[in-house]
Design an enzyme around this catalytic site. Structure first.
Site, PDB file in Angstrom:
ATOM      1  N   ASP A  49      12.105   4.478  94.368  1.00 25.24           N
ATOM      2  CA  ASP A  49      10.865   5.218  94.094  1.00 25.24           C
ATOM      3  C   ASP A  49       9.879   5.075  95.257  1.00 25.24           C
ATOM      4  OD1 ASP A  49      10.177   2.602  93.637  1.00 25.24           O
ATOM      5  OD2 ASP A  49       9.262   2.933  91.676  1.00 25.24           O
ATOM      6  N   SER A  50      10.244   4.271  96.270  1.00 26.20           N
ATOM      7  CA  SER A  50       9.469   4.256  97.517  1.00 26.20           C
ATOM      8  C   SER A  50       9.434   5.652  98.131  1.00 26.20           C
ATOM      9  CB  SER A  50      10.072   3.252  98.508  1.00 26.20           C
ATOM     10  OG  SER A  50      11.458   3.490  98.678  1.00 26.20           O
ATOM     11  N   ASP A  88      16.309   4.666  91.148  1.00 27.21           N
ATOM     12  CA  ASP A  88      15.206   3.903  90.538  1.00 27.21           C
ATOM     13  C   ASP A  88      14.630   4.635  89.335  1.00 27.21           C
ATOM     14  OD1 ASP A  88      14.488   1.451  91.557  1.00 27.21           O
ATOM     15  OD2 ASP A  88      13.226   2.275  93.152  1.00 27.21           O
ATOM     16  N   LYS A 118      18.105   1.505  88.517  1.00 30.44           N
ATOM     17  CA  LYS A 118      17.443   0.218  88.800  1.00 30.44           C
ATOM     18  C   LYS A 118      16.130   0.159  88.031  1.00 30.44           C
ATOM     19  CE  LYS A 118      15.619  -0.880  93.010  1.00 30.44           C
ATOM     20  NZ  LYS A 118      14.171  -0.995  92.728  1.00 30.44           N
ATOM     21  N   GLU A 120      12.629  -2.347  87.469  1.00 30.14           N
ATOM     22  CA  GLU A 120      11.843  -3.496  87.922  1.00 30.14           C
ATOM     23  C   GLU A 120      11.533  -4.404  86.734  1.00 30.14           C
ATOM     24  OE1 GLU A 120       8.367  -2.497  90.195  1.00 30.14           O
ATOM     25  OE2 GLU A 120       9.540  -1.368  91.671  1.00 30.14           O
ATOM     26  N   GLU A 187      12.802  -9.109  95.970  1.00 29.77           N
ATOM     27  CA  GLU A 187      11.903  -8.548  96.995  1.00 29.77           C
ATOM     28  C   GLU A 187      10.777  -9.525  97.340  1.00 29.77           C
ATOM     29  OE1 GLU A 187      10.564  -4.503  96.551  1.00 29.77           O
ATOM     30  OE2 GLU A 187       9.200  -4.692  98.251  1.00 29.77           O
TER      31      GLU A 187
END
Ligand code: KIV
Length: 292
Positions: A49-50, A88, A118, A120, A187
């Site tokens: 999602d970056s 993501d 993915k 978080e 991270e």
């Protein structure tokens, strides 16, 4: 006669089986052409999602909608052949309940044809991870500095700098592994903590700013290529592509302004004019670009 068989794609279980073996290589990827290049070198490609920051100019990943992830996910799956593609789940699409997460993750899997998603979070997403895995959706976890929580963390801050933070982060790693995640991104955590977690859990750790002690590494492609203007300390720039783009565009602009581009070989002639036809044939044989 030879029969061309497409190589089988890497799967989530293939990545899980790499625990403690040769380092796992991964990059983010948001579009088809770069996915095709990275596919030759990477075990998995993450449609992170970056992309909200890199491709769409948002200041954080928080505003990224699911539709963007689906659109870029499709492009990366189309562009690649071999690497596992992980997409993501963006902020707000999985936190509320496991059933909401399943609905959105199933949509991502069906509409992109990716091989995993993915999420978080550690403790807070462990139950959801279990729920998704039990229903056929492979999950990669992401702990340590979790950018979707930036408003709670107060910025992009390294985690685990003091030992009293270690237990909670280690517990996050243990819980997502127990819940069935096939790998976990660590991270921006300190090197000794990353090494400790890597030793303690049975699934591969994928480091980004977490040291070579992890089972694999991931970077944002535009950061390591030298395109992103500002990058975190943990990024090594393996290329200077931003400068190469700047130089090429400056040359193009100068030639357009001087009328030295386009030349005869870049133009189409009337039928019957052989010399110009040859030139135009050459031009049409050039590799296709998106504008041809
Ligand atoms: O969104 C992303 O690019 C990521 C990587 C930084 C791991 O989650």
């Amino acid at each position: 006669m030879s029969i061309h068989v497409n190589p089988r794609r890497v799967t989530a279980p293939d990545i899980a089986a790499r625990k403690g073996g040769a380092p796992i290589v991964a990059l983010t990827s948001y579009h088809a052409h770069t996915a095709a290049i990275a596919d030759k070198h990477c075990d998995f490609l993450l449609v992170g999602d970056s992309l909200g920051m890199v491709m769409h100019g948002y200041e954080t990943t928080v505003p990224v909608p699911l539709e963007l992830m689906v659109m870029h996910g499709r492009a990366v799956v189309r562009g690649s052949k071999r690497a596992l593609v992980v997409v993501d789940m963006p902020f707000g699409t999985y936190e509320e309940s496991p059933s909401m997460a399943f609905r959105n993750a199933a949509r991502v899997m069906k509409e992109t044809d990716c091989g995993a998603v993915k999420l978080e979070g550690g403790r807070r997403t462990a139950e959801t991870t279990r729920y998704l895995v039990e229903r056929g959706i492979p999950v990669m976890a992401h702990i340590g500095m979790t950018p979707q929580s930036i408003n709670v963390l107060g910025g992009f801050k390294t985690q685990g700098r003091s030992r009293d933070q270690w237990e909670a982060i280690e517990e996050d790693a243990r819980l997502v592994a127990e819940a069935g995640a096939f790998a976990v991104v660590l991270e921006a955590i300190t090197a000794p903590l990353a090494e400790r977690i890597t030793k303690a859990i049975p699934i591969p750790t994928i480091g980004i700013g977490a040291s070579a002690g992890c089972d694999g590494q991931i970077l944002v492609m535009e950061d390591m290529l030298g395109i992103s203007p500002d990058v975190p300390k943990f990024v090594k720039k393996f290329g200077a592509i931003g400068k190469a783009i700047d130089d090429a565009i400056a040359d193009y602009a100068a030639e357009v302004r001087a009328r030295t581009f386009p030349k005869a070989e870049h133009t189409y002639a009337l039928k019957g004019n052989e010399a110009s036809d040859k030139a135009s044939e050459q031009a049409t044989k050039k590799p296709k670009t998106s504008s041809t």
